[in-house]
Every structure is written in structure tokens, then in C-alpha cells.
Motif scaffolding. Sequence first.
Motif, PDB file in Angstrom:
ATOM      1  N   THR A  35       0.859  -1.183   0.000  1.00 50.29           N
ATOM      2  CA  THR A  35       0.000   0.000   0.000  1.00 50.29           C
ATOM      3  C   THR A  35       0.890   1.227   0.000  1.00 50.29           C
ATOM      4  O   THR A  35       1.874   1.286   0.743  1.00 50.29           O
ATOM      5  CB  THR A  35      -0.908   0.030   1.242  1.00 50.29           C
ATOM      6  OG1 THR A  35      -1.594  -1.212   1.361  1.00 50.29           O
ATOM      7  CG2 THR A  35      -1.921   1.154   1.135  1.00 50.29           C
ATOM      8  N   MET A  36       0.567   2.203  -0.829  1.00 51.10           N
ATOM      9  CA  MET A  36       1.362   3.422  -0.900  1.00 51.10           C
ATOM     10  C   MET A  36       0.477   4.631  -0.632  1.00 51.10           C
ATOM     11  O   MET A  36      -0.653   4.709  -1.118  1.00 51.10           O
ATOM     12  CB  MET A  36       2.054   3.529  -2.263  1.00 51.10           C
ATOM     13  CG  MET A  36       3.090   2.428  -2.478  1.00 51.10           C
ATOM     14  SD  MET A  36       4.140   2.671  -3.935  1.00 51.10           S
ATOM     15  CE  MET A  36       2.939   2.366  -5.233  1.00 51.10           C
ATOM     16  N   TYR A  37       1.035   5.551   0.150  1.00 54.24           N
ATOM     17  CA  TYR A  37       0.305   6.728   0.565  1.00 54.24           C
ATOM     18  C   TYR A  37       1.058   8.001   0.179  1.00 54.24           C
ATOM     19  O   TYR A  37       2.279   8.016   0.098  1.00 54.24           O
ATOM     20  CB  TYR A  37       0.119   6.744   2.087  1.00 54.24           C
ATOM     21  CG  TYR A  37      -0.573   5.544   2.664  1.00 54.24           C
ATOM     22  CD1 TYR A  37      -1.959   5.503   2.774  1.00 54.24           C
ATOM     23  CD2 TYR A  37       0.167   4.460   3.117  1.00 54.24           C
ATOM     24  CE1 TYR A  37      -2.594   4.401   3.325  1.00 54.24           C
ATOM     25  CE2 TYR A  37      -0.461   3.351   3.671  1.00 54.24           C
ATOM     26  CZ  TYR A  37      -1.835   3.330   3.768  1.00 54.24           C
ATOM     27  OH  TYR A  37      -2.461   2.231   4.316  1.00 54.24           O
ATOM     28  N   LYS A  38       0.284   9.053  -0.007  1.00 55.65           N
ATOM     29  CA  LYS A  38       0.837  10.394  -0.191  1.00 55.65           C
ATOM     30  C   LYS A  38       0.601  11.151   1.110  1.00 55.65           C
ATOM     31  O   LYS A  38      -0.471  11.085   1.692  1.00 55.65           O
ATOM     32  CB  LYS A  38       0.143  11.095  -1.349  1.00 55.65           C
ATOM     33  CG  LYS A  38       0.471  12.578  -1.486  1.00 55.65           C
ATOM     34  CD  LYS A  38      -0.394  13.207  -2.550  1.00 55.65           C
ATOM     35  CE  LYS A  38      -0.247  14.716  -2.565  1.00 55.65           C
ATOM     36  NZ  LYS A  38      -0.735  15.368  -1.346  1.00 55.65           N
ATOM     37  N   THR A  39       1.617  11.854   1.569  1.00 55.84           N
ATOM     38  CA  THR A  39       1.436  12.681   2.761  1.00 55.84           C
ATOM     39  C   THR A  39       0.799  14.005   2.332  1.00 55.84           C
ATOM     40  O   THR A  39       1.304  14.657   1.423  1.00 55.84           O
ATOM     41  CB  THR A  39       2.776  12.941   3.466  1.00 55.84           C
ATOM     42  OG1 THR A  39       3.667  13.594   2.569  1.00 55.84           O
ATOM     43  CG2 THR A  39       3.404  11.636   3.916  1.00 55.84           C
ATOM     44  N   PRO A  40      -0.285  14.423   2.961  1.00 57.91           N
ATOM     45  CA  PRO A  40      -1.011  15.642   2.535  1.00 57.91           C
ATOM     46  C   PRO A  40      -0.361  16.912   3.067  1.00 57.91           C
ATOM     47  O   PRO A  40      -1.035  17.811   3.542  1.00 57.91           O
ATOM     48  CB  PRO A  40      -2.392  15.424   3.143  1.00 57.91           C
ATOM     49  CG  PRO A  40      -2.106  14.683   4.402  1.00 57.91           C
ATOM     50  CD  PRO A  40      -0.925  13.777   4.098  1.00 57.91           C
ATOM     51  N   LEU A  41       0.955  16.977   2.960  1.00 61.36           N
ATOM     52  CA  LEU A  41       1.686  18.094   3.547  1.00 61.36           C
ATOM     53  C   LEU A  41       2.283  19.028   2.512  1.00 61.36           C
ATOM     54  O   LEU A  41       2.657  20.146   2.826  1.00 61.36           O
ATOM     55  CB  LEU A  41       2.810  17.554   4.445  1.00 61.36           C
ATOM     56  CG  LEU A  41       2.382  16.506   5.483  1.00 61.36           C
ATOM     57  CD1 LEU A  41       3.603  15.935   6.176  1.00 61.36           C
ATOM     58  CD2 LEU A  41       1.450  17.140   6.495  1.00 61.36           C
ATOM     59  N   PHE A  42       2.402  18.554   1.285  1.00 59.90           N
ATOM     60  CA  PHE A  42       3.067  19.343   0.253  1.00 59.90           C
ATOM     61  C   PHE A  42       2.261  19.281  -1.040  1.00 59.90           C
ATOM     62  O   PHE A  42       1.743  18.227  -1.409  1.00 59.90           O
ATOM     63  CB  PHE A  42       4.475  18.808  -0.034  1.00 59.90           C
ATOM     64  CG  PHE A  42       5.331  18.672   1.186  1.00 59.90           C
ATOM     65  CD1 PHE A  42       6.084  19.740   1.646  1.00 59.90           C
ATOM     66  CD2 PHE A  42       5.380  17.480   1.877  1.00 59.90           C
ATOM     67  CE1 PHE A  42       6.875  19.621   2.770  1.00 59.90           C
ATOM     68  CE2 PHE A  42       6.178  17.344   3.009  1.00 59.90           C
ATOM     69  CZ  PHE A  42       6.919  18.419   3.447  1.00 59.90           C
ATOM     70  N   PRO A  43       2.164  20.395  -1.785  1.00 63.11           N
ATOM     71  CA  PRO A  43       1.559  20.341  -3.119  1.00 63.11           C
ATOM     72  C   PRO A  43       2.508  19.635  -4.077  1.00 63.11           C
ATOM     73  O   PRO A  43       3.703  19.908  -4.082  1.00 63.11           O
ATOM     74  CB  PRO A  43       1.394  21.815  -3.491  1.00 63.11           C
ATOM     75  CG  PRO A  43       2.445  22.516  -2.703  1.00 63.11           C
ATOM     76  CD  PRO A  43       2.577  21.759  -1.412  1.00 63.11           C
ATOM     77  N   LEU A  44       1.985  18.713  -4.862  1.00 64.74           N
ATOM     78  CA  LEU A  44       2.841  17.958  -5.776  1.00 64.74           C
ATOM     79  C   LEU A  44       2.322  18.037  -7.206  1.00 64.74           C
ATOM     80  O   LEU A  44       1.125  18.141  -7.444  1.00 64.74           O
ATOM     81  CB  LEU A  44       2.897  16.477  -5.366  1.00 64.74           C
ATOM     82  CG  LEU A  44       3.691  16.128  -4.104  1.00 64.74           C
ATOM     83  CD1 LEU A  44       3.529  14.652  -3.803  1.00 64.74           C
ATOM     84  CD2 LEU A  44       5.152  16.464  -4.303  1.00 64.74           C
ATOM     85  N   GLN A  45       3.239  17.959  -8.149  1.00 61.68           N
ATOM     86  CA  GLN A  45       2.883  17.833  -9.557  1.00 61.68           C
ATOM     87  C   GLN A  45       2.881  16.353  -9.903  1.00 61.68           C
ATOM     88  O   GLN A  45       3.916  15.730 -10.033  1.00 61.68           O
ATOM     89  CB  GLN A  45       3.911  18.591 -10.423  1.00 61.68           C
ATOM     90  CG  GLN A  45       3.921  20.095 -10.218  1.00 61.68           C
ATOM     91  CD  GLN A  45       2.617  20.729 -10.679  1.00 61.68           C
ATOM     92  OE1 GLN A  45       2.006  20.300 -11.650  1.00 61.68           O
ATOM     93  NE2 GLN A  45       2.192  21.767  -9.957  1.00 61.68           N
ATOM     94  N   TRP A  46       1.690  15.796 -10.023  1.00 58.71           N
ATOM     95  CA  TRP A  46       1.592  14.364 -10.311  1.00 58.71           C
ATOM     96  C   TRP A  46       1.792  14.090 -11.794  1.00 58.71           C
ATOM     97  O   TRP A  46       1.350  14.848 -12.635  1.00 58.71           O
ATOM     98  CB  TRP A  46       0.223  13.837  -9.876  1.00 58.71           C
ATOM     99  CG  TRP A  46       0.058  13.837  -8.401  1.00 58.71           C
ATOM    100  CD1 TRP A  46      -0.277  14.895  -7.612  1.00 58.71           C
ATOM    101  CD2 TRP A  46       0.250  12.741  -7.522  1.00 58.71           C
ATOM    102  NE1 TRP A  46      -0.306  14.532  -6.302  1.00 58.71           N
ATOM    103  CE2 TRP A  46       0.007  13.214  -6.209  1.00 58.71           C
ATOM    104  CE3 TRP A  46       0.605  11.416  -7.703  1.00 58.71           C
ATOM    105  CZ2 TRP A  46       0.102  12.389  -5.095  1.00 58.71           C
ATOM    106  CZ3 TRP A  46       0.700  10.588  -6.601  1.00 58.71           C
ATOM    107  CH2 TRP A  46       0.452  11.085  -5.317  1.00 58.71           C
ATOM    108  N   ARG A  47       2.426  12.978 -12.085  1.00 63.03           N
ATOM    109  CA  ARG A  47       2.635  12.574 -13.475  1.00 63.03           C
ATOM    110  C   ARG A  47       1.535  11.602 -13.876  1.00 63.03           C
ATOM    111  O   ARG A  47       1.683  10.402 -13.859  1.00 63.03           O
ATOM    112  CB  ARG A  47       4.004  11.904 -13.626  1.00 63.03           C
ATOM    113  CG  ARG A  47       5.119  12.895 -13.416  1.00 63.03           C
ATOM    114  CD  ARG A  47       6.491  12.320 -13.316  1.00 63.03           C
ATOM    115  NE  ARG A  47       6.702  11.036 -13.930  1.00 63.03           N
ATOM    116  CZ  ARG A  47       7.457  10.085 -13.371  1.00 63.03           C
ATOM    117  NH1 ARG A  47       8.021  10.283 -12.214  1.00 63.03           N
ATOM    118  NH2 ARG A  47       7.652   8.949 -13.988  1.00 63.03           N
ATOM    119  N   SER A  48       0.351  12.170 -14.181  1.00 60.82           N
ATOM    120  CA  SER A  48      -0.814  11.370 -14.584  1.00 60.82           C
ATOM    121  C   SER A  48      -1.114  10.290 -13.563  1.00 60.82           C
ATOM    122  O   SER A  48      -1.370   9.139 -13.894  1.00 60.82           O
ATOM    123  CB  SER A  48      -0.552  10.718 -15.955  1.00 60.82           C
ATOM    124  OG  SER A  48      -0.281  11.694 -16.919  1.00 60.82           O
TER     125      SER A  48
END
Length: 219
Positions: free
Chosen positions: A198-211
Motif C-alpha cells: 500500500t502506498m500513501y501520499k502525505t497531505p503536507l506538500f503540493p505535488l505535480q503528479w505525473r498522470s
Amino acid sequence: LFLSPVAGLLGISNVRLIFPALYPFMGAIAANGVYTITQKYRKNGQFIMGIIMLLFILISLPTLRIELEQKLKPLDNTADVVPFLPTSIYKGFVYLSQKTPYDAIVLAGPQSHMDLLVPALSGHTTYTGHPLATTNNEMKKIESILFFSKSLSDSQARSWLKEKNIRFVIFTKYDGDQKQFQQAYPFLQLFYANPDITMYKTPLFPLQWRSCTIAWAAK
């Protein structure tokens, strides 16, 4: 450089000062040194060169023996996750490499050795890693174990992840119970899961997602 304090001043491991690209230059320096010695003692030059080569071989034999034993030893322990990584977990690393920014720091379990696989399989920087290639690795390992063992409160975990600039967290079946982990840190945002990773994103930083979209992969 390897034995000098330069690495410490730069804040890096000294093993980063020795890498394959330097080997030809190190060999040339060594050859030049041997040539200089033989020129200084021309009468016994060949004899001195032979002694130097013999000493080099004798000094190298113990390490050569150890390396050959390690290379030739059969891998019969299929429970070792590093050489026998399940395909499902490998697919998670591949997804991470294809969908997330490479400059994002990833946190993976040091006790399960998943942190060692992050750079190799996803191309990302990992918070903990090989002890010889990671500065302050012991302290980072202790901090990571506290996080994965759910010993931090919600606010402590948020603060620690932000302080260390960690943007992604990887949790596998080798790290414990995924449901309990999710309950301990409900602020983590799921973006990939299959039965083993399982992989999570930390909601602490704005990110540029690659699709990147949330994905659930069947086992």
C-alpha cells in the motif's frame, strides 16, 4: 579522500567518494607509482615490481575468497524478501517510478528492508537506506521504526513527516497490519494498493503528479 574528513564536511558518506568511474584513474595512479619505484631502483626494478605485485595479490586474496563464496552460495532461503521479492510488491515500485516525481522523498520500512529497494526499483530517494550510503542512518532508522510501529501520535507523525520532507509512505505485508497502520495515521492519502503493498501520499506538500490516479491492483 576516503579517509579524510572531506565527506563529513560535505555531509555525505565517505563511500560516495569511491565509485566505479574513479577506478581507471586510481589504477593509473597506482601504475605510475610502481613505475616510479622501479625507475628509482633500475638495477632491481623487475624484482621490485614482482614483489609489489605479489604483495598486492596476497593482500587481495582474502577479500576475493569471501566474494567468491558469497557469489557461489546457493540462495535457498526463499523467505528472504530482497532476492525473492513478490511480483505484486515489485509492481507497486514500478507504479511509483512511473507516476510520481523523482525528487520526492519516500519512506519505507527499514526492518522489512523495503527501504533498500526503493532507489533501485523506483528511482526515488529514500529516507533510510544502506548504512554505508546514508548519513545519520542509525538515527533515521530509529525514527522510522517508531513511525511504522505506530508509536507516534497523529500530530507527532504529521510534524515529523513535514520536518523530514517525506512525501510518500510505502507499507507492505512485511511491515505489519495495513488496517491498523491506516487507523493510526488516517491523514495519509491512499494512491496505490494491492494485497501486498500500500502506498500513501502525505497531505503536507503540493505535488505535480505525473498522470497519477488512485489505483487498486488485483493480486
